[in-house]
Write a protein that holds these residues in place. Structure first.
Motif: not given
Length: 188
Positions: A86-109
């Motif tokens: 609730a209230g979460e920015d969609i890009r912030a959600c994508a960043i969070r989910e990628l990190r939580e589930e796969t352990g990766f962070e991305a430089r470019t979105w």
């Protein structure tokens, strides 16, 4: 996109009733007036929305997950994805989910678009992102979340879709929506 209030196919809500209030899903039953003036009933799920991430490694492999899905009683190959809080920015959600589930962070979105996976019975929308310039920093799975992380070449993903091994709608849609961008992203 047309204005629904002027669409000759639009249905008008006469009454609305929530019939189930779950942890994530909310089920509604509405009485509607159809375009010809007759009455109908629509039952549907309200969903908070989700994101799906096409995560591209520098060698053009994609990050996939193998995860058990209870409603169908088996594990599926799918792209990283998750519910928007609730209230979460969609890009912030994508960043969070990628990190939580796969352990990766991305430089470019890059936001690729949106899909609606179940238009006949749900208002769910899934926002599609392409992530590149990946660095592995270690996963942070939610409690009760179990999955395997895989790295699959683009050609293998296409073959798995054609063979019916990958059947998840969000994965297939996101993959094909991002495919024209994958080569360009790998070169940045």
């Amino acid at each position: 996109m047309s204005d629904p209030s002027h669409d000759p196919l639009a249905e008008r809500t006469a009454a609305s009733e929530q019939v189930f209030d779950g942890v994530m899903l909310k089920v509604w039953r509405d009485a509607v007036v159809l375009p010809d003036g007759s009455k109908g009933v629509r039952e549907y799920i309200r969903h908070p929305g989700a994101v799906v991430v096409v995560a591209l490694l520098d060698d053009d492999r994609l990050i996939f997950e193998r995860q058990f899905r209870y409603p169908l009683g088996r594990a599926f190959l799918e792209l990283p994805a998750g519910k928007i809080d609730a209230g979460e920015d969609i890009r912030a959600c994508a960043i969070r989910e990628l990190r939580e589930e796969t352990g990766f962070e991305a430089r470019t979105w890059q936001h690729v678009g949106v899909m609606h996976p179940c238009i006949g019975y749900s208002d769910e929308r899934i926002e599609i992102f392409l992530a590149s310039g990946l660095t592995h920093v270690g996963h942070a799975l939610d409690d009760g979340e179990f999955l395997e992380v895989l790295e699959l070449p683009v050609r293998e993903v296409e073959a798995l879709i054609r063979s019916g091994e990958i059947t998840d709608a969000k994965t297939i849609t996101a993959f094909y929506r991002a495919l024209p961008l994958i080569g360009a992203a790998a070169r940045t």
